[in-house]
Each structure stands twice: as structure tokens, then as C-alpha cells.
Design an enzyme around this catalytic site. Structure first.
Site, PDB file in Angstrom:
ATOM      1  N   ASP A  88       0.725  -1.193   0.083  1.00 52.18           N
ATOM      2  CA  ASP A  88      -0.026   0.121  -0.170  1.00 52.18           C
ATOM      3  C   ASP A  88       0.906   1.155  -0.143  1.00 52.18           C
ATOM      4  O   ASP A  88       2.130   1.068   0.068  1.00 52.18           O
ATOM      5  CB  ASP A  88      -0.839  -0.094   1.387  1.00 52.18           C
ATOM      6  CG  ASP A  88      -2.240   0.569   0.972  1.00 52.18           C
ATOM      7  OD1 ASP A  88      -2.394   1.284  -0.064  1.00 52.18           O
ATOM      8  OD2 ASP A  88      -3.275   0.332   1.676  1.00 52.18           O
ATOM      9  N   GLU A 139      -1.148   1.820  -5.132  1.00 51.63           N
ATOM     10  CA  GLU A 139      -0.610   3.174  -5.225  1.00 51.63           C
ATOM     11  C   GLU A 139      -1.981   4.109  -5.514  1.00 51.63           C
ATOM     12  O   GLU A 139      -1.735   5.202  -5.752  1.00 51.63           O
ATOM     13  CB  GLU A 139       0.663   3.665  -5.641  1.00 51.63           C
ATOM     14  CG  GLU A 139       0.806   3.449  -7.046  1.00 51.63           C
ATOM     15  CD  GLU A 139       0.443   4.473  -7.876  1.00 51.63           C
ATOM     16  OE1 GLU A 139      -0.904   4.526  -8.227  1.00 51.63           O
ATOM     17  OE2 GLU A 139       1.095   5.444  -8.343  1.00 51.63           O
ATOM     18  N   GLY A 155      -3.351   4.278  -8.056  1.00 52.25           N
ATOM     19  CA  GLY A 155      -3.810   5.097  -9.564  1.00 52.25           C
ATOM     20  C   GLY A 155      -3.214   6.447  -9.522  1.00 52.25           C
ATOM     21  O   GLY A 155      -3.157   7.162 -10.403  1.00 52.25           O
ATOM     22  N   ASP A 206     -10.002   3.550  -3.154  1.00 53.37           N
ATOM     23  CA  ASP A 206     -10.846   2.494  -2.781  1.00 53.37           C
ATOM     24  C   ASP A 206     -12.271   2.493  -3.413  1.00 53.37           C
ATOM     25  O   ASP A 206     -12.857   3.409  -3.325  1.00 53.37           O
ATOM     26  CB  ASP A 206     -10.892   2.552  -1.349  1.00 53.37           C
ATOM     27  CG  ASP A 206      -9.459   2.399  -0.586  1.00 53.37           C
ATOM     28  OD1 ASP A 206      -8.338   2.326  -1.260  1.00 53.37           O
ATOM     29  OD2 ASP A 206      -9.324   2.503   0.718  1.00 53.37           O
TER      30      ASP A 206
HETATM   31  C1  GLA Z   1      -5.963   1.480   1.641  1.00 52.48           C
HETATM   32  C2  GLA Z   1      -6.194   0.514   0.474  1.00 52.48           C
HETATM   33  C3  GLA Z   1      -7.411  -0.528   0.917  1.00 52.48           C
HETATM   34  C4  GLA Z   1      -6.921  -1.281   2.380  1.00 52.48           C
HETATM   35  C5  GLA Z   1      -6.825  -0.158   3.344  1.00 52.48           C
HETATM   36  C6  GLA Z   1      -6.381  -0.997   4.511  1.00 52.48           C
HETATM   37  O1  GLA Z   1      -6.859   2.286   1.765  1.00 52.48           O
HETATM   38  O2  GLA Z   1      -6.201   1.023  -0.822  1.00 52.48           O
HETATM   39  O3  GLA Z   1      -7.539  -1.411  -0.142  1.00 52.48           O
HETATM   40  O4  GLA Z   1      -5.800  -2.261   2.066  1.00 52.48           O
HETATM   41  O5  GLA Z   1      -5.924   0.830   2.902  1.00 52.48           O
HETATM   42  O6  GLA Z   1      -6.241   0.175   5.504  1.00 52.48           O
END
Ligand code: GLA
Length: 677
Positions: free
Chosen positions: A168, A205, A207, A227
Site C-alpha cells: 500500500d 498506489e 492510480g 478505494d
Molecule cells: C488502503 C487500501 C485499501 C485497504 C486499506 C487498509 O485504503 O487502498 O485497499 O488495504 O488501505 O488500511
């Protein structure tokens, strides 16, 4: 307010895309020569990964029991046999501090047997285990990150038996440059390589730095967006962002539009089929994000659809490309290893749309006929070349198309279309209570075989009446021909506003076969009766209301999430007791039925975001004509007054346009007053 990344960027991109699609005429997009980055040579993810990840339905509540029960369920439900093999742990699996000697420590309460113990269990079932870390000082949920600890952590992952890493981008200490992004993600990629263990590397990351153009050299897949969440707005925005990236995908290197929300309960079956079907069409990873232990048969039938999975996992490894788009629709074409094509007709609109492409446009070799397998119904029809469907609102028709010569064993492909002069919103037909309207049905034949003995019937609910006003039978409809019938429909005076159904059925024979029937559920909306005199618009029942974030609010501003979460409407210090709180892009439609003469309203960006931002256009449409336009209104603009003449108008639409980005676009229709007879 929402955190600023990644959703803000997603909202920005979504805004751009919505604006582009709203203005775009139906355009045919030419095929772009694919110039993918060379794929990471770790030999993994030759097809898009399939499995499970806990984040979408459990957030931080992950533990050994959940992962092991999910793994058990993979085996008992047939998910493993269908190809799902990665069981992935997301954030929150570890303690908040590293050990004295610098190692990550699995939370001993959540994972009493460590990650190693969980991995051993998952492996004993013939499945694989995935884990999550972050290219920053802390994960998104605040646990220790891997930045600067890449080799230590990669070695531990390998020693524990981890097979997949999602990496992430929170707390990344980055200056935002491409060089920094590449360096942080390469550091972990190199560390994984050094362990010698095959570990699928998933770059997350969001996008931000156009990973499609570089991440294929470093990882096996890369998130292309912020997300996902379990809502139609989120799904639609992610599809718009991921669809144009087809050229960057190839075996071992995939665009990742995020994990699945199928089964989580806030979308319709039609929307979940669009989600799963387009993920397959876009060769996306299929990572289930629902609590499988509670999955319904409807959820499982989507996730286990073998034809859809085969499209996703096809060995050619090509992401379906958008070959035509416009007016909220997209036609995708995915070449498959055996020469077939997977064609997806995606309709993001709130009303059904008739969509078409042809065998020539999708590049199939010339043939007498083509078979079309509808992957959701399982039925196969034949076409002389046109691939057409009436696609429901938010729906996707997904066909596997093959050149065939022995077409006579299949029924001809047909569509049963409906047109109505009185449709304006999501329904096929709009009608007042106690009124009569007309509509037309058209049965079209795209098959090599003609339709014979064609008969149309319509069924309306009790108390309604429907009758043909022109011929309802035809001896023959030939290839690429059609047959139209006019209908008259009357509603009972007692009908309450809402949606009702009329069922249209066309039956026909073909070749030497017995007759078959196709049906079309026609959505008929009883529109609310227009008000009398001068009334506050927020007291009038709308026909439909769509909004960017959260629902449109009555007599409150827009709080972005749940109904009623706004504040009193206030623009530059003036508080309005009545009005409509929106968040661009928003459309509110009223039926005024020729009974109203004018609308007057103030407009502006609500004071709740006065120090933050916001930039919109307020527009009023009378039937299809724009009758008032505020021009650009920002968070610092003074209150503006608009007046619209509604004489002779049937439909009134209040539109708030994002004018680019959708950030902080809290547009208020303040004190709108409607004058009717
Ligand atoms: C980010 C990622 C998610 C998830 C959360 C976990 O937002 O994009 O897919 O993994 O972190 O904290």
C-alpha cells in the site's frame, strides 16, 4: 470530511469522466496498438489472481479463524475448484510496534499461530496465502510500515510461507515524484525477488502516479483507482477510470480496479453482475470481498459463473478494450485464446438502452453466422452479424461470440425494444394516474434465420388496460428486419406514484423449430400529481433524484453520506429554511404536466464548505431545453437568483454540474418556489 487521498482523486477523475461521457456523442473508438510495459519476469500471475481479501467486508477485524474458515469454505463451496486460490489478509494483522530486533510481529491474539501457522493451514488445503504491507512508515490503519525495512520484512514473509503481497501507499513520506514512487515499489520488489520464494506482488498506489505506464516492470498488478465501496457511484467511477487502460495489461501484469463488493448488500443483482462481468472483461483480479460464510445463493451464482471466470482467466491475457462509447454506454471487446470474442455492452445510465456492435467491429473472421452465448442466462442464439441487446439501467450484457456455420441449432438473436414519447427518467414510460398514453414495441431479428408466425402480447396490472393500436402479428420478419406495434396504455385514477410493470411478449417460430417466446419487462412510472398554487419545491414529490455523494437532502445541505446528515442551508451567511441540498453531479426531476408557470430560486455553494472549495454550475431544464444557467459558482460566489419560465412544460429538471472536479461541490437550491395553476 473524507480523508484527502485516495478518494479525492477518485472523485476528481470520476467528475472528469462523467462530464466527458455526458457531453460525448456516441463515438466509435479505434483500436490502439498495444504497447504494454514489459512484464515482471517472476513467472507469476499469468492470469489475473483469483481469491479473497478481508478488507471490504471486515476492515480491521481480521484474524486466523476468519482466514481459515474462508479457506475451508473455498474447498467446500466449489470456489477452489472454480479457480479461486489466494486467501489474502489485509491491514491490521500485526502489532503496533516492531520487535526489539526490528521484525514485524503478527498480533498474537488475532493470529495465535502466527502468519506461519495460518499459511501452513491454508497450504494444507492446496490454497495460497496473501498478506498486506505498506511502502510508508505506517500502514493505512497505523501499523508499522515496511519503508526502509523491505528486506527484513520480505524475508519474514517468505519464511512464513506468504505467496502474495499487497503493498500500500499510506504515510509514504514521498515528494510525490514518479522517481520516488518507482523507488519505493522497486525496493520491495527487489527484496521479494531476493527471498527466492515466488510471491505475487500487488502494487497499491491507488492510480496516483499513472502506475499502468510503469508498474508492470515492478509488480504483477497495480491498483488503478482509489478505494472501491459497495455503491453504484463507486462502481461506475472505477469502471470509467480502469476501462481506458486496456493496452497496459498482459500476462503477469494486470490493471487492478480493486477488490470485489459482490454480495455486500448495497447494490442490486444487476449492478453486481455488471461489477463481476466487467472485472472479467477487463481481465481484473477477482478477489472476493464479502463474508463468504454468509454468502447467499445469488452471490455464489455470480462468483461461481464458469463462463465469466473463463473470460477473466483466458490464456491470451488481453484486457477487453472499449471500442465504442458515448451517452453513458461502452462497448468492450476482449479477444480470447480460441478465437472467440467476449463482448460486453455496458449501460451506466439510469434507463434501459438498446446497444449494438457487429461481428466485423469486434474483428471476427467473416462467417455465415455467429453464436452468442449470454453468460448470465446461459442461452445461445445465432446472429448474421449484429450483436444487440436491450441493456437494463446499470446493466451489462456479456456475450461469448463465436463464428459458426451450423447456426440452425440456435434460435435467432432478437431484441424487443420499447419507445415512448412520455419517458424521461429511469422508467420506459411515464404516465399520470387516470391517464392514457401510447408506446411502441419493436421486435428485431438479427439471426440468419427469419422469424415466422410472429405474435405480440402485452399484460398490464389489474385495473390498467393495454391494447394494440396497430397490427400485433406478422407472418415473417427477415434477417435484420423488424416489426413494430403501437400500443395504448391507461392507468387507473387510484394508482399511487411509483413503478409498475407491463410485460410484453413476442413469440415466433424459426426454421423447422417450434415457436419460442421472449419477454420484456416494461417499467411504467406513475408520476406524482403537480401541485396547485405557489409552493416550496422541497415540499413537492420528485420523480427521481440522483446525487454525487449521499442522497439529495430536503431543507438541509448535503452531508455526503446518509440521509438527513446535512445542516441548515446557508449561503454567504443567509440561512434558508427551505431548499434542496445537493452534491454535484446532481439531477432532480419533477413532473409539472403543463400545469406550472415558473420556478424561482437562489443558488450557491453551502457555507459548510466555504473555506474548502467547490465549483459548480446550476442549470434548469424545461423538457429538454435549458431555461436558466447560473454560470460558474464557487465557494466564494455571492448568492445568485434564477428564474425559469415553465409554461407548457411537462418535465422540470434541476441540474448541478460539477464543472470539472467534484470536490466540495455542495450546491444548494435555496428557497426554490414553484408556481402552478
Ligand atoms: C488502503 C487500501 C485499501 C485497504 C486499506 C487498509 O485504503 O487502498 O485497499 O488495504 O488501505 O488500511
Amino acid at each position: 470530511m473524507r480523508r484527502s487521498t485516495p478518494p479525492t482523486r477518485a472523485r476528481w477523475l470520476a467528475g472528469l469522466m462523467t462530464a466527458a461521457l455526458a457531453t460525448g456523442a456516441c463515438a466509435v473508438v479505434s483500436l490502439v496498438a498495444a504497447t504494454p510495459a514489459s512484464a515482471l519476469a517472476n513467472g507469476l500471475a499469468k492470469a489475473p489472481p483469483m481469491g479473497f481479501n478481508d478488507w471490504n467486508s471486515f476492515g480491521c477485524a481480521v484474524d486466523e479463524q476468519l482466514i481459515e474458515q474462508t479457506a475451508d469454505y473455498f474447498v467446500s463451496s466449489g470456489l477452489k475448484a472454480a479457480g479461486y486460490n489466494y486467501v489474502n489478509i489485509d491491514d491490521c494483522w500485526l502489532l503496533k510496534a516492531r520487535s526489539a530486533d526490528g521484525h514485524l510481529v503478527p498480533d498474537p491474539v488475532k493470529f495465535p499461530h502466527g502468519i506461519k501457522g495460518t499459511a501452513d493451514y491454508v497450504h494444507s488445503l492446496g490454497l495460497k496465502l496473501g498478506i498486506y504491507e505498506d511502502a510508508g512508515t505506517k500502514t493505512c490503519a497505523g501499523y508499522p510500515g515496511s519503508l526502509g525495512h523491505e528486506q527484513t520484512d520480505a524475508n519474514d514473509f517468505a519464511a512464513w510461507g506468504v505467496d502474495y503481497l499487497k503493498y500500500d501507499n499510506c504515510n509514504n513520506q514521498s515528494n510525490g515524484s514518479l522517481a520516488d514512487y518507482k523507488a519505493r515499489y522497486t525496493a520491495m520488489g527487489d527484496a521479494l525477488k531476493k527471498t527466492g520464494r515466488p510471491i505475487v506482488y500487488s502494487i497499491c498506489e491507488w492510480g496516483v502516479n499513472d502506475p499502468a505506464t510503469w508498474a508492470g516492470d515492478i509488480g504483477n498488478l497495480w491498483r488503478t483507482t482509489g478505494d472501491i465501496n459497495d455503491s453504484w457511484g463507486s462502481l461506475k467511477s472505477i469502471i470509467a477510470q480502469n476501462a481506458p487502460l486496456a493496452q497496459y495489461a498482459q500476462p503477469g501484469a494486470w490493471n487492478d480496479p480493486d477488490m470485489l463488493e459482490v454480495g455486500n448488500g448495497h447494490m442490486t443483482d444487476t449492478e453486481y453482475k455488471t461489477h463481476f462481468g466487467l472485472w472479467a472483461e477487463m481481465a481484473a483480479p477477482l478477489l472476493i470481498g464479502t463474508d463468504l460464510r454468509k454468502a447467499t445463493p445469488a452471490t455464489l451464482s455470480i462468483l461461481l459463473n464458469k463462463d465469466v471466470i473463463a473470460i477473466d482467466q483466458d490464456k491470451l491475457g488481453v484486457q477487453g478494450q472499449v471500442i465504442a462509447q458515448g451517452n453513458g454506454t461502452m462497448v468492450f471487446n476482449k479477444p480470447l485464446k480460441n478465437g472467440d470474442r467476449a463482448v460486453a455492452l455496458y449501460n451506466s445510465n439510469d434507463a434501459a438502452a438498446t446497444m449494438s456492435t457487429t461481428a466485423a467491429q469486434i474483428g471476427l473472421t467473416r462467417s455465415t453466422a455467429y453464436s452468442l452465448k449470454d453468460v448470465w442466462s446461459g442461452t445461445t442464439t445465432e446472429t448474421a452479424g449484429t450483436i444487440s441487446a436491450v441493456v437494463p439501467a446499470h446493466g451489462t450484457a456479456l456475450y461469448r461470440v463465436k463464428a459458426v456455420s451450423d447456426y440452425r441449432k440456435f434460435a435467432p438473436a432478437t431484441t424487443l425494444g420499447v419507445t415512448s414519447p412520455s419517458s424521461y427518467t429511469g422508467a420506459d414510460i411515464g404516465i399520470a394516474a387516470g391517464a392514457t398514453t401510447t408506446f411502441a414495441s419493436t421486435i428485431s431479428d438479427y439471426g440468419r434465420d427469419a422469424l415466422t408466425d410472429v405474435r405480440l402480447t402485452a399484460d398490464a396490472p389489474d385495473g390498467w388496460s393495454v391494447a394494440a393500436t396497430s397490427a400485433w402479428s406478422a407472418k415473417r420478419v427477415k434477417t435484420n428486419g423488424s416489426f413494430a406495434t403501437g400500443w395504448s396504455l391507461s392507468s387507473p385514477a387510484s394508482a399511487q406514484p411509483g413503478n409498475y410493470g407491463v410485460t410484453l411478449t413476442a413469440s415466433y417460430a424459426y426454421g423447422t423449430h417450434r415457436p419460442v417466446a421472449v419477454t420484456r419487462h416494461v417499467v411504467v412510472q406513475i408520476v406524482p400529481t403537480p401541485p396547485h398554487g405557489s409552493v416550496a419545491l422541497s415540499d413537492v414529490t420528485w420523480v427521481s433524484a440522483t446525487n454525487g455523494w449521499g442522497p439529495v437532502e430536503k431543507d438541509l445541505s448535503n452531508g455526503e453520506t446518509a440521509a438527513g446528515d446535512g445542516k441548515p442551508i446557508s449561503i454567504r451567511g443567509t440561512v434558508y429554511p427551505k431548499g434542496l441540498g445537493t452534491n454535484a453531479q446532481s439531477d432532480i426531476v419533477y413532473y409539472v404536466g403543463g400545469k406550472c408557470s415558473s420556478l424561482t430560486t437562489d443558488v450557491g455553494i453551502d457555507d459548510e464548505v466555504a473555506t474548502k472549495g467547490g465549483d459548480v454550475l446550476f442549470q434548469i431544464f424545461a423538457d429538454d431545453a435549458k431555461v436558466a444557467d447560473s454560470g460558474k459558482i464557487t465557494n466564494t460566489s455571492a448568492v445568485k437568483s434564477l428564474t425559469a419560465n415553465l409554461t407548457g412544460v411537462t418535465w422540470l429538471r434541476l441540474h448541478v454540474d460539477p464543472d470539472g472536479a467534484t470536490t466540495y461541490d455542495h450546491g444548494d437550491w435555496a428557497g426554490p418556489q414553484l408556481t402552478c395553476s
